[in-house]
Design an enzyme around this catalytic site. Structure first.
Site, PDB file in Angstrom:
ATOM      1  N   CYS A   1      50.728  39.415  47.303  1.00  0.00           N
ATOM      2  CA  CYS A   1      49.390  39.227  46.749  1.00  0.00           C
ATOM      3  C   CYS A   1      48.910  37.787  46.840  1.00  0.00           C
ATOM      4  O   CYS A   1      47.768  37.483  46.472  1.00  0.00           O
ATOM      5  CB  CYS A   1      49.362  39.705  45.303  1.00  0.00           C
ATOM      6  SG  CYS A   1      49.968  41.399  45.143  1.00  0.00           S
TER       7      CYS A   1
ATOM      8  N   PHE B   1      54.456  39.297  44.491  1.00  0.00           N
ATOM      9  CA  PHE B   1      55.841  39.763  44.423  1.00  0.00           C
ATOM     10  C   PHE B   1      56.701  38.872  45.309  1.00  0.00           C
ATOM     11  O   PHE B   1      56.312  38.498  46.427  1.00  0.00           O
ATOM     12  CB  PHE B   1      55.943  41.206  44.919  1.00  0.00           C
ATOM     13  CG  PHE B   1      55.518  42.247  43.909  1.00  0.00           C
ATOM     14  CD1 PHE B   1      55.038  41.916  42.665  1.00  0.00           C
ATOM     15  CD2 PHE B   1      55.608  43.602  44.245  1.00  0.00           C
ATOM     16  CE1 PHE B   1      54.663  42.886  41.752  1.00  0.00           C
ATOM     17  CE2 PHE B   1      55.235  44.587  43.334  1.00  0.00           C
ATOM     18  CZ  PHE B   1      54.760  44.229  42.089  1.00  0.00           C
TER      19      PHE B   1
ATOM     20  N   GLU C   1      50.341  33.887  32.857  1.00  0.00           N
ATOM     21  CA  GLU C   1      49.362  33.011  33.507  1.00  0.00           C
ATOM     22  C   GLU C   1      48.617  32.166  32.487  1.00  0.00           C
ATOM     23  O   GLU C   1      48.386  30.967  32.703  1.00  0.00           O
ATOM     24  CB  GLU C   1      48.378  33.830  34.347  1.00  0.00           C
ATOM     25  CG  GLU C   1      47.404  32.954  35.123  1.00  0.00           C
ATOM     26  CD  GLU C   1      46.523  33.721  36.099  1.00  0.00           C
ATOM     27  OE1 GLU C   1      45.815  33.066  36.892  1.00  0.00           O
ATOM     28  OE2 GLU C   1      46.536  34.967  36.065  1.00  0.00           O
TER      29      GLU C   1
ATOM     30  N   LYS D   1      39.385  40.962  39.079  1.00  0.00           N
ATOM     31  CA  LYS D   1      40.131  42.203  39.322  1.00  0.00           C
ATOM     32  C   LYS D   1      39.749  43.293  38.324  1.00  0.00           C
ATOM     33  O   LYS D   1      40.001  44.472  38.573  1.00  0.00           O
ATOM     34  CB  LYS D   1      41.639  41.956  39.243  1.00  0.00           C
ATOM     35  CG  LYS D   1      42.225  41.195  40.428  1.00  0.00           C
ATOM     36  CD  LYS D   1      43.742  41.097  40.304  1.00  0.00           C
ATOM     37  CE  LYS D   1      44.361  40.351  41.480  1.00  0.00           C
ATOM     38  NZ  LYS D   1      44.125  38.902  41.425  1.00  0.00           N
TER      39      LYS D   1
ATOM     40  N   HIS E   1      44.533  35.019  38.457  1.00  0.00           N
ATOM     41  CA  HIS E   1      45.189  36.139  39.145  1.00  0.00           C
ATOM     42  C   HIS E   1      44.970  37.404  38.323  1.00  0.00           C
ATOM     43  O   HIS E   1      44.624  38.446  38.878  1.00  0.00           O
ATOM     44  CB  HIS E   1      46.669  35.836  39.326  1.00  0.00           C
ATOM     45  CG  HIS E   1      47.409  36.858  40.134  1.00  0.00           C
ATOM     46  ND1 HIS E   1      47.048  37.177  41.422  1.00  0.00           N
ATOM     47  CD2 HIS E   1      48.474  37.637  39.818  1.00  0.00           C
ATOM     48  CE1 HIS E   1      47.873  38.120  41.879  1.00  0.00           C
ATOM     49  NE2 HIS E   1      48.746  38.413  40.928  1.00  0.00           N
TER      50      HIS E   1
ATOM     51  N   HIS F   1      42.961  45.344  42.189  1.00  0.00           N
ATOM     52  CA  HIS F   1      43.840  44.370  42.840  1.00  0.00           C
ATOM     53  C   HIS F   1      43.864  44.665  44.336  1.00  0.00           C
ATOM     54  O   HIS F   1      44.462  45.640  44.777  1.00  0.00           O
ATOM     55  CB  HIS F   1      45.243  44.455  42.247  1.00  0.00           C
ATOM     56  CG  HIS F   1      46.132  43.309  42.629  1.00  0.00           C
ATOM     57  ND1 HIS F   1      45.833  42.436  43.641  1.00  0.00           N
ATOM     58  CD2 HIS F   1      47.331  42.888  42.125  1.00  0.00           C
ATOM     59  CE1 HIS F   1      46.785  41.543  43.756  1.00  0.00           C
ATOM     60  NE2 HIS F   1      47.701  41.786  42.830  1.00  0.00           N
TER      61      HIS F   1
END
Length: 420
Positions: free
Chosen positions: A166, A402, A317, A338, A306, A343
Site C-alpha cells: 500500500c 504490509f 498513526e 479512504k 493513511h 483503500h
C-alpha cells in the site's frame, strides 16, 4: 549542493468516486462514499459483500474496444490516468516540449493482475496446461502498467515499477523525484494502479480479518478514527502524477500544481501486516520528509493520513503524528479520504497525494466521513464528516504497507518558496 527542485505539472485519477480530477475532488469534499455491493463478481459466499469499485469507467480515446480486451483492468486504469496526467501537463503529442527520451515512467501495483491469475488457474485445473494463455505472464505482472504506458505514449526514459504493497504509489513518486534530481529525467509519470476487487482479493483480506463486514450499510463501513470501525473497505483505481524539474516547468511555461519538497521512507522491521506498536516506522518516515523539506513542523497544516479504518493502524498513526509534531499536532487538520474511496492499495499513495495537492490549491480540507463516535485513542482533529475551509500552504500525505513499508510526502503551494 542544492537539490533540483521538483514540481507537479500533471494529475490524472480513476477512482471509486470519480474518473477525473474535478469529479474526484468534488466527491471527496462533498463526503461522497464510493462503497456499494460488489458487482464485479458474485460475492454472496464472502464475509464482505461490498467494495469501492470504479464506476462508469471508459477508456475513451485512449484505447478502442478491441485493444481494451488485451489489457487487464489495472492496466486500463493506469493508461487512462496517465493520459489525463500527460494531457494536464501538456506533454501529449508527437513532439512534446520535453523530449520523450527524457520522460520516465514509474507506475507500480501492489497486487497486479490477480483477476487474470485466478482465471488462468481455473483454466489450468479445468482444461490443462496447454490451455494457459501465452499472454498470461505479460498481462499479469505488476510492472506492465509502467511498461504499457511507456509503449502507448512513446516515453523512452527510465521505466520500471516499485512494489511495496500500500506504499507502492508513494514510493514510486519518491523514486521519480530522485530520478529528476539525479538528472536522469526532466519529467516522470509516477503513481500506482490497482484492481484487486476479485474473489481472491476479497477472500484473502477476509481471511486476514482485515475487511469491514458491515454489509447492511456499505457507505458507512469505512470509518477511520471511529470507535466502531471494523476493518477497511477494499477499493480500486489509479493515480498518476507528472513530476518535473522546476527549471523544465518554468522554461516551457507549464502550469504548476504544487512543489514536492520532501519525501521520506522507512521500514518498521517488525511484522508482515501489523505496524510497529509505537508507530516508530511511520514517525521516522515523516521525520525524514520534514528534514528534506527543511521546514518548521508548525508549517504543516494538513495531513492526508493513511487512515485505513483498522483497529491497530489508526491509533498507531495518530500516535506517530503526535510523536513527530508535539504540541503542533493539536493544530493540525488530519483526514482520511479512504473513508470515501476505500483503500485503493497500490494506487492509494498517489490518489491521496492528489487530495493533499488539491487541498493546498483550494485551501479546503476533505473530511473523514462516518466519524460518529471518535475513538479516544484517535484524539486529533480528524476533520469529521464535513470539509473545512482552512489555509493550507504545506500538506503531508502518508502511505504505509504490509511488510512494514512506510512513505511520507510533503507538498507546498507553487510559488511559496522564493524563485518558484
Amino acid at each position: 549542493m542544492l537539490r533540483t527542485r521538483v514540481v507537479i505539472t500533471g494529475m490524472g485519477v480513476v477512482s471509486p468516486v470519480g474518473n477525473d480530477v474535478p469529479s474526484f475532488w468534488n466527491s471527496i469534499t462533498s463526503g461522497v462514499s464510493g462503497a456499494a455491493p460488489i458487482s464485479l463478481f458474485d460475492a454472496s459466499e464472502f464475509a464482505t459483500k461490498f467494495a469501492c469499485e470504479v464506476k462508469n469507467f471508459s477508456t475513451g480515446d485512449v484505447l478502442d474496444p478491441k485493444e481494451m480486451r488485451r489489457f487487464q483492468r489495472f492496466t486500463q486504469f493506469g493508461l487512462v490516468a496517465s493520459h489525463q496526467a500527460l494531457t494536464d501537463a501538456g506533454l501529449l503529442g508527437e513532439s512534446p516540449p520535453i523530449p520523450k527520451e527524457r520522460i520516465g515512467v514509474i507506475i507500480g501495483s501492489g497486487i497486479g493482475g490477480i483477476q487474470l491469475f485466478e482465471e488462468q488457474c481455473r483454466t489450468y485445473f479445468e482444461k490443462g496446461a496447454r490451455r494457459i494463455s501465452p499472454f498470461f505472464v505479460p498481462m499479469m505482472i505488476s510492472d506492465i502498467v509502467s511498461g504499457q504506458v511507456s509503449i502507448t505514449f512513446g516515453l523512452g526514459g527510465p521505466n520500471f515499477a516499485v512494489v511495496s504493497a500500500c506504499s507502492t504509489a508513494g514510493h514510486s513518486i519518491h523514486v521519480a523525484a530522485r530520478l529528476i534530481q539525479a538528472g536522469e529525467c526532466d519529467a516522470v509519470l509516477a503513481g500506482g494502479s490497482e484492481a484487486a476487487v476479485t474473489r481472491m482479493g476479497v477472500g484473502g483480506f477476509n481471511a486476514l480479518k482485515a475487511l469491514s463486514t458491515r454489509n447492511d450499510e456499505p457507505a458507512r463501513a469505512s470509518r477511520p478514527f471511529d470507535k466502531d470501525r471494523d476493518g477497511f473497505v477494499i477499493g480500486e483505481g489509479a493515480g498518476v502524477l507528472v513530476l518535473e524539474s522546476l527549471e523544465s516547468a518554468q522554461r516551457r511555461g507549464a502550469t504548476i500544481h504544487a512543489e514536492l519538497i520532501g519525501a521520506g521512507a522507512s521500514a518498521d522491521a517488525f511484522h508482515i501486516t501489523a505496524p510497529h506498536v509505537d508507530g516508530d516506522g511511520a514517525r521516522r518516515a515523516m521525520e525524514a520528509a520534514i528534514a528534506e523539506a527543511a521546514i518548521q513542523k508548525s508549517e504543516v497544516a494538513y495531513i492526508n493520513a493513511h487512515g485505513t479504518s483498522t483497529d491497530v493502524g489508526d491509533p498507531t498513526e495518530i500516535k506517530a503524528i503526535r510523536s513527530v509534531f508535539g504540541p503542533h499536532a493539536e493544530k493540525l487538520a488530519v483526514s482520511s479520504t479512504k473513508s470515501m474511496t476505500g483503500h485503493c492499495l497500490g494506487a492509494a499513495g498517489a490518489v491521496e497525494l492528489m487530495a493533499a495537492i488539491l487541498a493546498t490549491k483550494h485551501d479546503l480540507i476533505p473530511p473523514t466521513i462516518n466519524v460518529d463516535n471518535q475513538d479516544p485513542e484517535c484524539d486529533l482533529f480528524v476533520t469529521p464528516n464535513q470539509a473545512v475551509k482552512r489555509s493550507v500552504n504545506v500538506a503531508m500525505s502518508n502511505a504505509f504497507g504490509f511488510g512494514g513499508h512506510n512513505s511520507s510526502l510533503i507538498v507546498t503551494k507553487p510559488g511559496l518558496r522564493d524563485g518558484a
